[in-house]
Motif scaffolding. Structure first.
Motif, PDB file in Angstrom:
ATOM      1  N   ALA A 150       0.840  -1.195   0.000  1.00  0.00           N
ATOM      2  CA  ALA A 150       0.000   0.000   0.000  1.00  0.00           C
ATOM      3  C   ALA A 150       0.874   1.244   0.000  1.00  0.00           C
ATOM      4  CB  ALA A 150      -0.913  -0.001   1.220  1.00  0.00           C
ATOM      5  N   GLN A 151       0.466   2.251  -0.754  1.00  0.00           N
ATOM      6  CA  GLN A 151       1.216   3.495  -0.845  1.00  0.00           C
ATOM      7  C   GLN A 151       0.514   4.589  -0.045  1.00  0.00           C
ATOM      8  OE1 GLN A 151       1.599   4.216  -5.040  1.00  0.00           O
ATOM      9  NE2 GLN A 151       3.125   2.620  -5.299  1.00  0.00           N
ATOM     10  N   PRO A 152       1.244   5.643   0.338  1.00  0.00           N
ATOM     11  CA  PRO A 152       0.627   6.691   1.164  1.00  0.00           C
ATOM     12  C   PRO A 152      -0.470   7.442   0.411  1.00  0.00           C
ATOM     13  CG  PRO A 152       2.814   7.354   0.438  1.00  0.00           C
ATOM     14  CD  PRO A 152       2.669   5.917   0.075  1.00  0.00           C
ATOM     15  N   GLU A 153      -1.671   7.431   0.952  1.00  0.00           N
ATOM     16  CA  GLU A 153      -2.809   8.059   0.278  1.00  0.00           C
ATOM     17  C   GLU A 153      -2.716   9.578   0.267  1.00  0.00           C
ATOM     18  OE1 GLU A 153      -6.405   6.612   1.964  1.00  0.00           O
ATOM     19  OE2 GLU A 153      -6.092   4.551   1.297  1.00  0.00           O
ATOM     20  N   THR A 154      -1.836  10.140   1.100  1.00  0.00           N
ATOM     21  CA  THR A 154      -1.682  11.597   1.121  1.00  0.00           C
ATOM     22  C   THR A 154      -0.727  12.091   0.047  1.00  0.00           C
ATOM     23  OG1 THR A 154       0.077  11.374   2.770  1.00  0.00           O
ATOM     24  CG2 THR A 154      -2.155  11.721   3.591  1.00  0.00           C
ATOM     25  N   SER A 155      -0.158  11.179  -0.744  1.00  0.00           N
ATOM     26  CA  SER A 155       0.803  11.562  -1.771  1.00  0.00           C
ATOM     27  C   SER A 155       0.118  11.823  -3.101  1.00  0.00           C
ATOM     28  CB  SER A 155       1.860  10.460  -1.945  1.00  0.00           C
ATOM     29  OG  SER A 155       2.587  10.271  -0.765  1.00  0.00           O
ATOM     30  N   GLU A 156       0.824  12.565  -3.944  1.00  0.00           N
ATOM     31  CA  GLU A 156       0.354  12.827  -5.306  1.00  0.00           C
ATOM     32  C   GLU A 156       1.554  12.762  -6.231  1.00  0.00           C
ATOM     33  OE1 GLU A 156      -1.589  16.486  -7.932  1.00  0.00           O
ATOM     34  OE2 GLU A 156      -1.847  16.441  -5.763  1.00  0.00           O
ATOM     35  N   ALA A 157       1.385  12.136  -7.384  1.00  0.00           N
ATOM     36  CA  ALA A 157       2.450  12.026  -8.371  1.00  0.00           C
ATOM     37  C   ALA A 157       1.953  12.575  -9.705  1.00  0.00           C
ATOM     38  CB  ALA A 157       2.885  10.569  -8.533  1.00  0.00           C
ATOM     39  N   ASN A 158       2.777  13.390 -10.354  1.00  0.00           N
ATOM     40  CA  ASN A 158       2.443  13.951 -11.655  1.00  0.00           C
ATOM     41  C   ASN A 158       3.663  13.878 -12.555  1.00  0.00           C
ATOM     42  OD1 ASN A 158      -0.349  15.235 -11.234  1.00  0.00           O
ATOM     43  ND2 ASN A 158       0.837  16.028  -9.511  1.00  0.00           N
ATOM     44  N   GLY A 159       3.456  13.484 -13.829  1.00  0.00           N
ATOM     45  CA  GLY A 159       4.610  13.405 -14.699  1.00  0.00           C
ATOM     46  C   GLY A 159       4.270  13.035 -16.120  1.00  0.00           C
ATOM     47  N   LEU A 160       5.300  12.567 -16.842  1.00  0.00           N
ATOM     48  CA  LEU A 160       5.199  12.256 -18.261  1.00  0.00           C
ATOM     49  C   LEU A 160       5.862  10.913 -18.551  1.00  0.00           C
ATOM     50  CD1 LEU A 160       6.273  15.725 -19.732  1.00  0.00           C
ATOM     51  CD2 LEU A 160       3.939  14.823 -19.670  1.00  0.00           C
ATOM     52  N   PHE A 161       5.346  10.222 -19.553  1.00  0.00           N
ATOM     53  CA  PHE A 161       5.953   9.004 -20.081  1.00  0.00           C
ATOM     54  C   PHE A 161       6.265   9.214 -21.556  1.00  0.00           C
ATOM     55  CE2 PHE A 161       3.333   6.211 -17.010  1.00  0.00           C
ATOM     56  CZ  PHE A 161       4.392   6.145 -16.098  1.00  0.00           C
ATOM     57  N   SER A 162       7.361   8.596 -22.022  1.00  0.00           N
ATOM     58  CA  SER A 162       7.641   8.479 -23.448  1.00  0.00           C
ATOM     59  C   SER A 162       8.049   7.040 -23.703  1.00  0.00           C
ATOM     60  CB  SER A 162       8.760   9.435 -23.872  1.00  0.00           C
ATOM     61  OG  SER A 162       9.099   9.222 -25.236  1.00  0.00           O
ATOM     62  N   PHE A 163       7.320   6.349 -24.570  1.00  0.00           N
ATOM     63  CA  PHE A 163       7.557   4.940 -24.848  1.00  0.00           C
ATOM     64  C   PHE A 163       8.293   4.776 -26.171  1.00  0.00           C
ATOM     65  CE2 PHE A 163       3.655   5.271 -22.327  1.00  0.00           C
ATOM     66  CZ  PHE A 163       3.968   4.451 -21.253  1.00  0.00           C
ATOM     67  N   ASP A 164       9.465   4.125 -26.126  1.00  0.00           N
ATOM     68  CA  ASP A 164      10.272   3.872 -27.321  1.00  0.00           C
ATOM     69  C   ASP A 164      10.505   5.141 -28.140  1.00  0.00           C
ATOM     70  OD1 ASP A 164      10.610   1.197 -26.720  1.00  0.00           O
ATOM     71  OD2 ASP A 164       8.877   0.550 -27.892  1.00  0.00           O
ATOM     72  N   GLY A 165      10.780   6.236 -27.474  1.00  0.00           N
ATOM     73  CA  GLY A 165      11.086   7.490 -28.159  1.00  0.00           C
ATOM     74  C   GLY A 165       9.889   8.210 -28.731  1.00  0.00           C
ATOM     75  N   GLY A 166       8.690   7.775 -28.396  1.00  0.00           N
ATOM     76  CA  GLY A 166       7.480   8.408 -28.898  1.00  0.00           C
ATOM     77  C   GLY A 166       7.164   9.700 -28.173  1.00  0.00           C
ATOM     78  N   PRO A 167       6.019  10.301 -28.483  1.00  0.00           N
ATOM     79  CA  PRO A 167       5.647  11.572 -27.847  1.00  0.00           C
ATOM     80  C   PRO A 167       5.344  11.397 -26.363  1.00  0.00           C
ATOM     81  CG  PRO A 167       3.825  10.706 -29.149  1.00  0.00           C
ATOM     82  CD  PRO A 167       5.009   9.838 -29.441  1.00  0.00           C
ATOM     83  N   ASP A 168       5.503  12.472 -25.617  1.00  0.00           N
ATOM     84  CA  ASP A 168       5.186  12.441 -24.199  1.00  0.00           C
ATOM     85  C   ASP A 168       3.688  12.285 -23.982  1.00  0.00           C
ATOM     86  OD1 ASP A 168       7.802  12.748 -23.358  1.00  0.00           O
ATOM     87  OD2 ASP A 168       7.685  14.932 -23.283  1.00  0.00           O
ATOM     88  N   VAL A 169       3.320  11.494 -22.983  1.00  0.00           N
ATOM     89  CA  VAL A 169       1.924  11.371 -22.560  1.00  0.00           C
ATOM     90  C   VAL A 169       1.876  11.637 -21.061  1.00  0.00           C
ATOM     91  CG1 VAL A 169       1.273   9.763 -24.380  1.00  0.00           C
ATOM     92  CG2 VAL A 169       2.127   8.871 -22.213  1.00  0.00           C
ATOM     93  N   GLY A 170       0.806  12.252 -20.600  1.00  0.00           N
ATOM     94  CA  GLY A 170       0.673  12.589 -19.198  1.00  0.00           C
ATOM     95  C   GLY A 170       0.316  11.387 -18.343  1.00  0.00           C
ATOM     96  N   ALA A 171       0.815  11.397 -17.107  1.00  0.00           N
ATOM     97  CA  ALA A 171       0.518  10.319 -16.169  1.00  0.00           C
ATOM     98  C   ALA A 171       0.521  10.888 -14.762  1.00  0.00           C
ATOM     99  CB  ALA A 171       1.549   9.197 -16.286  1.00  0.00           C
ATOM    100  N   GLY A 172      -0.226  10.254 -13.872  1.00  0.00           N
ATOM    101  CA  GLY A 172      -0.256  10.741 -12.498  1.00  0.00           C
ATOM    102  C   GLY A 172      -1.097   9.850 -11.611  1.00  0.00           C
ATOM    103  N   CYS A 173      -1.121  10.211 -10.346  1.00  0.00           N
ATOM    104  CA  CYS A 173      -1.944   9.505  -9.371  1.00  0.00           C
ATOM    105  C   CYS A 173      -2.218  10.460  -8.222  1.00  0.00           C
ATOM    106  CB  CYS A 173      -1.234   8.249  -8.868  1.00  0.00           C
ATOM    107  SG  CYS A 173      -2.180   7.342  -7.628  1.00  0.00           S
ATOM    108  N   GLY A 174      -3.488  10.594  -7.866  1.00  0.00           N
ATOM    109  CA  GLY A 174      -3.870  11.538  -6.834  1.00  0.00           C
ATOM    110  C   GLY A 174      -3.817  10.990  -5.435  1.00  0.00           C
ATOM    111  N   ASN A 175      -3.466   9.699  -5.242  1.00  0.00           N
ATOM    112  CA  ASN A 175      -3.444   9.134  -3.891  1.00  0.00           C
ATOM    113  C   ASN A 175      -2.349   8.082  -3.734  1.00  0.00           C
ATOM    114  OD1 ASN A 175      -4.498   7.158  -5.480  1.00  0.00           O
ATOM    115  ND2 ASN A 175      -6.407   6.888  -4.355  1.00  0.00           N
ATOM    116  N   CYS A 176      -1.213   8.266  -4.424  1.00  0.00           N
ATOM    117  CA  CYS A 176      -0.162   7.250  -4.376  1.00  0.00           C
ATOM    118  C   CYS A 176       1.150   7.829  -4.887  1.00  0.00           C
ATOM    119  CB  CYS A 176      -0.564   6.034  -5.207  1.00  0.00           C
ATOM    120  SG  CYS A 176      -0.709   6.365  -6.969  1.00  0.00           S
ATOM    121  N   THR A 177       2.178   6.997  -4.901  1.00  0.00           N
ATOM    122  CA  THR A 177       3.469   7.389  -5.466  1.00  0.00           C
ATOM    123  C   THR A 177       3.753   6.608  -6.751  1.00  0.00           C
ATOM    124  OG1 THR A 177       4.523   5.849  -3.916  1.00  0.00           O
ATOM    125  CG2 THR A 177       4.503   8.162  -3.303  1.00  0.00           C
TER     126      THR A 177
END
Length: 213
Positions: free
Chosen positions: A107-134
């Motif tokens: 279980a991850q801390p529910e008070t945490s928030e993660a925001n960021g970007l992914f790029s798969f195999d050199g492709g364009p960036d896509v947004g990713a995040g989680c409002g209650n985890c790491t």
């Protein structure tokens, strides 16, 4: 005069005190797709399938509020190029996650928030995040998805420090909840799936089926 001297002393002490600043981590991670652990579970009458792969190449560290990271992930395995090595099963609703945790699948801390970007195999960036985890979590619907290299970046917001002993990638898919991809603040169910796969891995290790790193 005393007030002036006191003010100067206070200013000097403030300037001399170390200023707190967020840490930035650059991670070069690897994983062998042949070591993927899969599982399934039912929740709310919906059947979910999950996969979990632990990554290596880092020393445990502590995340604090405002810390940022860059992660460069390479997946190896028996699937030969040019085909992707890490493949998410094609379903109506599909999720991929990069997970920072103290215990694999825990279980991850529910008070945490993660925001960021992914790029798969050199492709364009896509947004990713989680409002209650790491975790950084990316969702899509009914689209073939796989990769061999991943570049991720992000920031964590949290109320207290969190020890990172394991970093992993994982997926969760199902055919029973067709619709729009959930917003980052609605990922609680996703974490249930990651936890289920991690629990399976821990049970396998206790049984001696998978050697601990």
């Amino acid at each position: 005069m005393r007030r002036v001297l006191a003010g100067l002393a206070a200013t000097a002490a403030l300037c001399a005190a170390p200023m707190a600043h967020a840490a930035h981590y650059v991670l070069n991670l690897t994983g062998d797709a042949d070591g993927m652990v899969t599982d399934s579970f039912s929740f709310g009458g919906v059947f979910f399938e999950t996969g979990y792969l632990e990554l290596s190449g880092f020393t445990p560290f502590v995340l604090e509020d405002g810390d940022t990271f860059e992660a460069f992930v390479t997946i190896t395995g028996s699937n030969p190029p040019p085909f992707p090595t890490f493949i998410v099963p094609l379903k109506d609703q599909m999720f991929f996650g990069l997970n920072f945790a103290d215990i694999l699948g825990g279980a991850q801390p529910e008070t945490s928030e993660a925001n960021g970007l992914f790029s798969f195999d050199g492709g364009p960036d896509v947004g990713a995040g989680c409002g209650n985890c790491t975790s950084l979590i990316y969702g899509l619907n009914g689209t073939p998805f796989g990769f061999t290299t991943l570049v991720a970046s992000g920031m964590f917001l949290m109320s207290e420090p969190y020890q990172i002993n394991t970093i992993s990638i994982s997926y969760q898919v199902n055919n029973d909840a067709v619709g729009a991809v959930p917003e980052p603040d609605a990922w609680a169910l996703m974490i249930l799936g990651f936890g289920a796969a991690g629990a399976l891995l821990r049970r396998s290790r206790r049984a001696g089926l998978i050697p601990a790193c």
